[in-house]
Design a protein around this motif. Structure first.
Motif, mmCIF file in Angstrom:
data_model
loop_
_atom_site.group_PDB
_atom_site.id
_atom_site.type_symbol
_atom_site.label_atom_id
_atom_site.label_comp_id
_atom_site.label_asym_id
_atom_site.label_seq_id
_atom_site.Cartn_x
_atom_site.Cartn_y
_atom_site.Cartn_z
ATOM 1 N N ALA A 238 -13.426 2.605 20.004
ATOM 2 C CA ALA A 238 -15.093 2.006 18.954
ATOM 3 C C ALA A 238 -15.300 1.229 19.889
ATOM 4 C CB ALA A 238 -14.011 1.573 17.670
ATOM 5 N N THR A 239 -16.597 0.754 19.553
ATOM 6 C CA THR A 239 -17.459 -0.348 20.172
ATOM 7 C C THR A 239 -16.819 -1.597 19.706
ATOM 8 O OG1 THR A 239 -19.144 1.662 19.452
ATOM 9 C CG2 THR A 239 -20.533 -0.839 20.438
ATOM 10 N N ALA A 240 -17.441 -2.427 20.815
ATOM 11 C CA ALA A 240 -16.606 -4.122 20.644
ATOM 12 C C ALA A 240 -17.721 -4.630 19.623
ATOM 13 C CB ALA A 240 -17.352 -4.741 22.009
ATOM 14 N N THR A 241 -16.545 -5.295 18.777
ATOM 15 C CA THR A 241 -16.837 -5.915 17.392
ATOM 16 C C THR A 241 -17.974 -6.665 17.127
ATOM 17 O OG1 THR A 241 -14.222 -5.168 16.555
ATOM 18 C CG2 THR A 241 -15.171 -5.617 15.060
ATOM 19 N N LEU A 242 -17.336 -7.772 17.769
ATOM 20 C CA LEU A 242 -18.319 -8.955 17.280
ATOM 21 C C LEU A 242 -19.991 -8.699 18.072
ATOM 22 C CD1 LEU A 242 -17.714 -11.866 16.857
ATOM 23 C CD2 LEU A 242 -16.821 -12.161 18.749
ATOM 24 N N PRO A 243 -19.826 -8.147 18.788
ATOM 25 C CA PRO A 243 -21.272 -7.846 19.513
ATOM 26 C C PRO A 243 -22.445 -7.248 18.555
ATOM 27 C CG PRO A 243 -20.257 -7.528 21.097
ATOM 28 C CD PRO A 243 -19.108 -7.319 20.255
ATOM 29 N N GLN A 244 -21.695 -6.281 18.147
ATOM 30 C CA GLN A 244 -22.489 -5.170 17.088
ATOM 31 C C GLN A 244 -23.330 -6.181 15.833
ATOM 32 O OE1 GLN A 244 -20.623 -1.136 15.427
ATOM 33 N NE2 GLN A 244 -18.811 -1.742 17.258
ATOM 34 N N TYR A 245 -21.910 -6.918 15.159
ATOM 35 C CA TYR A 245 -21.611 -7.798 13.624
ATOM 36 C C TYR A 245 -22.898 -9.093 13.985
ATOM 37 C CZ TYR A 245 -18.726 -5.489 11.476
ATOM 38 O OH TYR A 245 -17.768 -4.299 10.285
#
Lengths: 478, 478
Positions: free
Chosen positions: B351-358
């Motif tokens: 998956a893509t890194a979570t925090l940067p997406q949010y």
């Protein structure tokens, strides 16, 4: 290169033979072991080597010392189930198409309402999220910070320095220049596969194998050759050797320390033999070390890379199972394939996300990671033991379960007639996810009566109730 | 799918023909354009269509209205250099090996002491880092936040919802389900290439092309076929059509909006023709839209995806050129290849890194992104114009330069005898990095006298001095 060849110590060889005798049942719980003097004569080693071997076996919880009496094979407090036997996968390579099944299983994993026995990670309660976020926030408040920008290959220097330092614990002496940082272990493995294989090539893997490994092989149009594995000691070297002489194999891809799904850990003697064998056949080893830091015993397993003098081992790892799955920070030490892997990394994702790398590097520098690991390992060891007891208590007679010495997983082998896909469906209806056996093999019938059980979550009444429900469902399928 | 077919409006076709006449020099600065009535008769369109066309051309800065007199081709305030001509790459496909040269150029880019005319990103001063970090910190303080965990495919829902909303500006009506989030545009493109091509296949690309595109092709063992391009309007459709009839092409990969390195932007008529042509040949289009949000005119260019009714266009983009290169957050809307791309994404990086997406999703939700973009576009437009003037002022006679209508790049074509690799080496000694022409072609001699000039940095005495130095070095090489 920086990797130093690592000799298996004499005491480990002695301990290994006793461990195998215990595993095979030649030595049973309560049996007295030979005296130090007897064993010293029999094995032609010094008294101190035997003593070291016994201390080692005691630290693994396999034997106990009774004062004024001697050494005995340890009795387990709880009734213990038999272990699964060595796997016997088909001996031909095959194209892979597990993805549809994996997707249906994977969907339930993100749902917080479902009891997550299907995932392969420690529970978020066990992760040092607050401390890690504090490091991250400190970075974002630093006005000289350039973490909004692209990181430059081979990746965050501070992190690579910490990895180099840690590599001493892996039995290596890697330098920061040996590493490239990646988006988790999966990117590392994807890059390694791209570096050494072309569509149609055969990759030798463990059986059963992590479904992500199977999917990577499927995605790149490769073929999987599953090699028999012992649930305790990992891939069988005779079987691998036979396969290597029979056909061209582009690479061997495995998880030597606390494999996924069975949790096996290769003894050093076997690692050395593996590395030598592959060097002789000029076949690279892609070593997935993602669970290596999660050993229950006092010593971290050495990596296969520790035995590699020719740059033939591509070591992959990450912080996804110990710190922050969502940060997507991993690494590869690609040995002699370094140049090609770095090119592939650039074209794959330019660089790894900057801020997460720096936050992890700071956490490592501070000593926080080692402190966290010590606590995490104790918790996981207890959880794995508790879950194994619950399997013994709730599951149908004839069920077998692994006895991992690290990691977060149990592999449960139920009586042949229990279909784990049916169990998976019924469990999901009851709000419980498991990872059914068929997703761990390219031939999806092989592990139909098995499933992988995550022990990542602390034991609570909710977990106990879920295990009781799961056992009842399995008993209903006999 | 959700993509709606987008018809090119009549007024755009009229404007396009006038724009081409201006580009070709048929209509010159100061020339009076036909009256609204004349043009309406000549083009057989309504008066209001002609008026719309004139308003559109005025918004592009190409014409001006003089009260009581009519419409005139606009005179530029500064002396303007000629534009480079349509490229003429070799007409056969070739294996790619630009990586060694790129690596040597790329090394200098991370060095803050070097004047970064070589990079292709806005300066960090132009990025809303504080505001974005505030969103990130808010997330890390939220105790219900689960961003430490793996994000689940197809990626952060809040971000995909924002992308779906924004897709209306791209001329599409995509739904959140049409998107998969990725580690930047480069992962998106890597996945698309893996989804539709196998080693040895030919990919048609622009000439010159982004070196990252060439490296992706090299890394996957593909072959590049460079198609002639107009520095203003992008890939020549006749040339592409001829290539498609001559050989099997696995995919076309291009940057239709503000291409890298030349900054061309395909007119809608050409996009429609491209999409139809590729659909007829059943060849997928990988559309790299990374610069699409950086238009200088009032309207965002439509994507080729807007004209796609068959799911044949794989649209890739990211926030790396507008918000946070180091966050590694991008996306792909892979059309009919969705299933395969999602499988590849899982095996590539889970998956893509979570925090940067949010964090980015929150910034988009707040309206902060649109406000930031408006300011960023104004700054970049001014910087590009200022840098183009500096090229006119400092570079040897005969130098040509592009006139991009968006993005952050100029493409400079010097007199034939100036070797941009020599210029690159001399500039680096003087503390200035540029991106020399040869890294933008699989045949590394094609653009030997050209280089790419980044306009990402605000005009300062340091930048002016560097441009003066660079021009003097170039003059010394004539």
């Amino acid at each position: 290169m920086g990797a130093v060849a690592h000799k298996v110590k004499l005491y480990e060889q002695v301990a290994e033979r006793l461990e195998e005798a215990i595993a095979a049942g030649t030595l049973q719980a309560g049996d007295k072991l030979p005296s130090v003097r007897q064993l010293s004569l029999r094995e032609r080693v010094s008294i101190s080597t035997v003593l070291q071997a016994y201390v080692h076996l005691e630290s693994l919880g396999l034997i106990e010392t009774r004062p004024q009496s001697g050494h005995y094979v340890r009795r387990r407090e709880r009734p213990q189930l038999a272990e699964p036997q060595v796997s016997r996968p088909a001996s031909s390579a095959t194209a892979v198409s597990v993805s549809a099944l994996v997707a249906s299983v994977y969907k339930s994993m993100g749902d917080a309402r479902i009891v997550p026995f299907g995932a392969a990670s420690p529970s978020p309660e066990l992760l040092p999220t607050r401390r890690l976020y504090r490091e991250l926030s400190a970075l974002t408040r630093d006005t000289r910070d350039r973490s909004i920008l692209y990181d430059v290959l081979p990746g965050c220097l501070e992190l690579r320095q910490q990895l180099a330092r840690r590599s001493l614990d892996w039995g290596c002496a890697l330098s920061p220049e040996d590493f490239i940082t990646t988006c988790g272990t999966s990117e590392a493995i994807h890059l390694c596969l791209l570096a050494v294989a072309r569509p149609g090539d055969t990759i030798a893997i463990e059986s059963p194998a992590y479904y992500g490994t199977l999917q990577a092989i499927e995605a790149l149009g490769l073929r999987a050759l599953e090699i028999p594995c012992c649930p305790r000691n990992g891939m069988q070297m005779e079987a691998l050797e036979a396969a290597l002489t029979r056909r061209r194999i582009a690479a061997v891809l495995m998880v030597p320390s606390f494999s996924n799904p069975v949790g096996s850990c290769m003894p050093d003697v076997r690692r050395q033999r593996l590395v030598n064998l592959l060097a002789a056949h000029d076949v690279p080893l892609i070593e997935d070390d993602i669970y290596g830091d999660l050993h229950f015993g006092p010593e971290r397993p050495r990596t296969c890379k520790a035995f590699d003098t020719r740059g033939n081992v591509m070591l992959c790892g990450s912080f996804s199972k110990t710190l922050a799955p969502g940060f997507r920070v991993g690494y590869v030490a690609p040995g002699r394939f370094r140049e090609r892997v770095e090119l592939l990394k650039f074209s794959n994702s330019v660089a790894t996300a900057t801020l997460p790398q720096y936050a992890i590097a700071r956490f490592l520098q501070s000593g926080g990671y080692d402190r966290h690991l010590r606590a995490l390992r104790r918790r996981l060891a207890a959880q794995v033991e508790r879950m194994a007891s619950a399997v013994a208590e709730f599951f149908p007679a004839g069920t077998r379960v692994t006895r991992p010495t690290g990691g977060v997983l149990l592999w449960v082998e139920m009586p042949q007639q229990v279909d784990s896909l049916v169990l998976h469906a019924k469990a999901l209806e009851a709000g419980i996810s498991i990872a059914p056996g068929p997703i761990f093999s390219a031939r999806m019938d092989t592990y139909r009566h098995c499933f992988r059980l995550s022990c990542g979550h602390p034991w609570t009444p909710r977990i106990e109730a879920a295990m009781s429900t799961l056992g009842a469902l399995a008993r209903g399928l006999v």
